[in-house]
Scaffold this motif. Structure first.
Motif, PDB file in Angstrom:
ATOM      1  N   MET A   1       0.818  -1.179   0.000  1.00 54.97           N
ATOM      2  CA  MET A   1       0.000   0.000   0.000  1.00 54.97           C
ATOM      3  C   MET A   1       0.868   1.250   0.000  1.00 54.97           C
ATOM      4  N   LEU A   2       1.916   1.249   0.773  1.00 55.96           N
ATOM      5  CA  LEU A   2       2.750   2.447   0.843  1.00 55.96           C
ATOM      6  C   LEU A   2       3.473   2.714  -0.471  1.00 55.96           C
ATOM      7  N   ALA A   3       3.871   1.670  -1.160  1.00 52.85           N
ATOM      8  CA  ALA A   3       4.607   1.855  -2.411  1.00 52.85           C
ATOM      9  C   ALA A   3       3.700   2.169  -3.592  1.00 52.85           C
ATOM     10  N   HIS A   4       2.506   1.554  -3.645  1.00 53.17           N
ATOM     11  CA  HIS A   4       1.691   1.675  -4.859  1.00 53.17           C
ATOM     12  C   HIS A   4       0.249   2.087  -4.616  1.00 53.17           C
ATOM     13  N   GLY A   5      -0.120   2.472  -3.403  1.00 51.93           N
ATOM     14  CA  GLY A   5      -1.486   2.913  -3.121  1.00 51.93           C
ATOM     15  C   GLY A   5      -1.656   4.368  -3.511  1.00 51.93           C
ATOM     16  N   TRP A   6      -1.801   4.629  -4.790  1.00 47.09           N
ATOM     17  CA  TRP A   6      -1.773   5.995  -5.332  1.00 47.09           C
ATOM     18  C   TRP A   6      -3.099   6.745  -5.235  1.00 47.09           C
ATOM     19  N   SER A   7      -4.206   6.056  -4.988  1.00 50.99           N
ATOM     20  CA  SER A   7      -5.490   6.765  -4.922  1.00 50.99           C
ATOM     21  C   SER A   7      -6.198   6.433  -3.614  1.00 50.99           C
ATOM     22  N   ALA A   8      -7.175   7.246  -3.266  1.00 54.15           N
ATOM     23  CA  ALA A   8      -7.941   6.995  -2.048  1.00 54.15           C
ATOM     24  C   ALA A   8      -8.648   5.645  -2.097  1.00 54.15           C
ATOM     25  N   SER A   9      -9.088   5.243  -3.283  1.00 55.23           N
ATOM     26  CA  SER A   9      -9.776   3.951  -3.384  1.00 55.23           C
ATOM     27  C   SER A   9      -8.828   2.776  -3.179  1.00 55.23           C
ATOM     28  N   ILE A  22      -3.906 -12.007  -4.502  1.00 59.49           N
ATOM     29  CA  ILE A  22      -2.503 -11.651  -4.693  1.00 59.49           C
ATOM     30  C   ILE A  22      -2.056 -12.196  -6.037  1.00 59.49           C
ATOM     31  N   ASP A  23      -1.483 -11.337  -6.857  1.00 57.79           N
ATOM     32  CA  ASP A  23      -0.975 -11.754  -8.158  1.00 57.79           C
ATOM     33  C   ASP A  23       0.071 -12.855  -7.968  1.00 57.79           C
ATOM     34  N   PRO A  24       0.111 -13.842  -8.862  1.00 55.86           N
ATOM     35  CA  PRO A  24       1.085 -14.929  -8.718  1.00 55.86           C
ATOM     36  C   PRO A  24       2.539 -14.458  -8.570  1.00 55.86           C
ATOM     37  N   ARG A  25       2.859 -13.302  -9.121  1.00 54.72           N
ATOM     38  CA  ARG A  25       4.222 -12.779  -8.965  1.00 54.72           C
ATOM     39  C   ARG A  25       4.463 -12.208  -7.567  1.00 54.72           C
ATOM     40  N   GLY A  26       3.391 -11.983  -6.819  1.00 57.50           N
ATOM     41  CA  GLY A  26       3.503 -11.508  -5.450  1.00 57.50           C
ATOM     42  C   GLY A  26       3.733 -10.016  -5.304  1.00 57.50           C
ATOM     43  N   ASP A  27       3.561  -9.266  -6.402  1.00 55.38           N
ATOM     44  CA  ASP A  27       3.847  -7.829  -6.347  1.00 55.38           C
ATOM     45  C   ASP A  27       2.610  -6.962  -6.564  1.00 55.38           C
ATOM     46  N   ALA A  44      -8.660   0.267  -8.450  1.00 56.60           N
ATOM     47  CA  ALA A  44      -7.701  -0.346  -9.378  1.00 56.60           C
ATOM     48  C   ALA A  44      -6.784  -1.310  -8.631  1.00 56.60           C
ATOM     49  N   PRO A  45      -6.131  -2.221  -9.350  1.00 62.07           N
ATOM     50  CA  PRO A  45      -5.143  -3.082  -8.706  1.00 62.07           C
ATOM     51  C   PRO A  45      -4.068  -2.231  -8.019  1.00 62.07           C
ATOM     52  N   VAL A  46      -3.619  -2.677  -6.870  1.00 54.26           N
ATOM     53  CA  VAL A  46      -2.546  -1.983  -6.163  1.00 54.26           C
ATOM     54  C   VAL A  46      -1.239  -2.643  -6.590  1.00 54.26           C
ATOM     55  N   CYS A  47      -0.536  -1.940  -7.466  1.00 57.98           N
ATOM     56  CA  CYS A  47       0.713  -2.454  -8.030  1.00 57.98           C
ATOM     57  C   CYS A  47       1.429  -1.299  -8.727  1.00 57.98           C
ATOM     58  N   SER A  48       2.603  -1.586  -9.254  1.00 61.70           N
ATOM     59  CA  SER A  48       3.321  -0.546  -9.987  1.00 61.70           C
ATOM     60  C   SER A  48       2.537  -0.197 -11.259  1.00 61.70           C
ATOM     61  N   PRO A  49       2.635   1.052 -11.699  1.00 57.14           N
ATOM     62  CA  PRO A  49       1.864   1.487 -12.876  1.00 57.14           C
ATOM     63  C   PRO A  49       2.090   0.627 -14.118  1.00 57.14           C
TER      64      PRO A  49
END
Length: 75
Positions: A1-9, A22-27, A44-49
């Motif tokens: 969440m801290l790294a990729h939680g870019w929006s309030a949702s 959790i995505d199989p890659r774990g990220d 949206a998914p919480v992950c890198s853009p």
């Protein structure tokens, strides 16, 4: 969440009653609730853009395999 939680949702995935995929890659994580045949996703998914599209597609693929229709809410 801290790294990729870019929006309030993004933070909605932490609420009670939200399941986590959790995505199989774990990220990446997708927060959702099941209602009948639907998986209603909280934001949206919480992950890198650069992973947004592939994570979304994999979640939808697995949802279809489980007989569910995915509804993205608040994206």
């Amino acid at each position: 969440m801290l790294a990729h939680g870019w929006s309030a949702s993004s933070w909605q995935v932490l609420n009670p009653g939200i399941e986590h995929w959790i995505d199989p890659r774990g990220d990446a994580v997708v927060g959702y609730a099941v209602h009948g045949r639907f998986a209603v996703v909280a934001g949206a998914p919480v992950c890198s853009p650069d992973r947004q599209q592939s994570v979304q597609q994999e979640f939808e693929r697995q949802g279809r395999a489980a007989g569910r229709t995915v509804c993205w809410f608040g994206v």
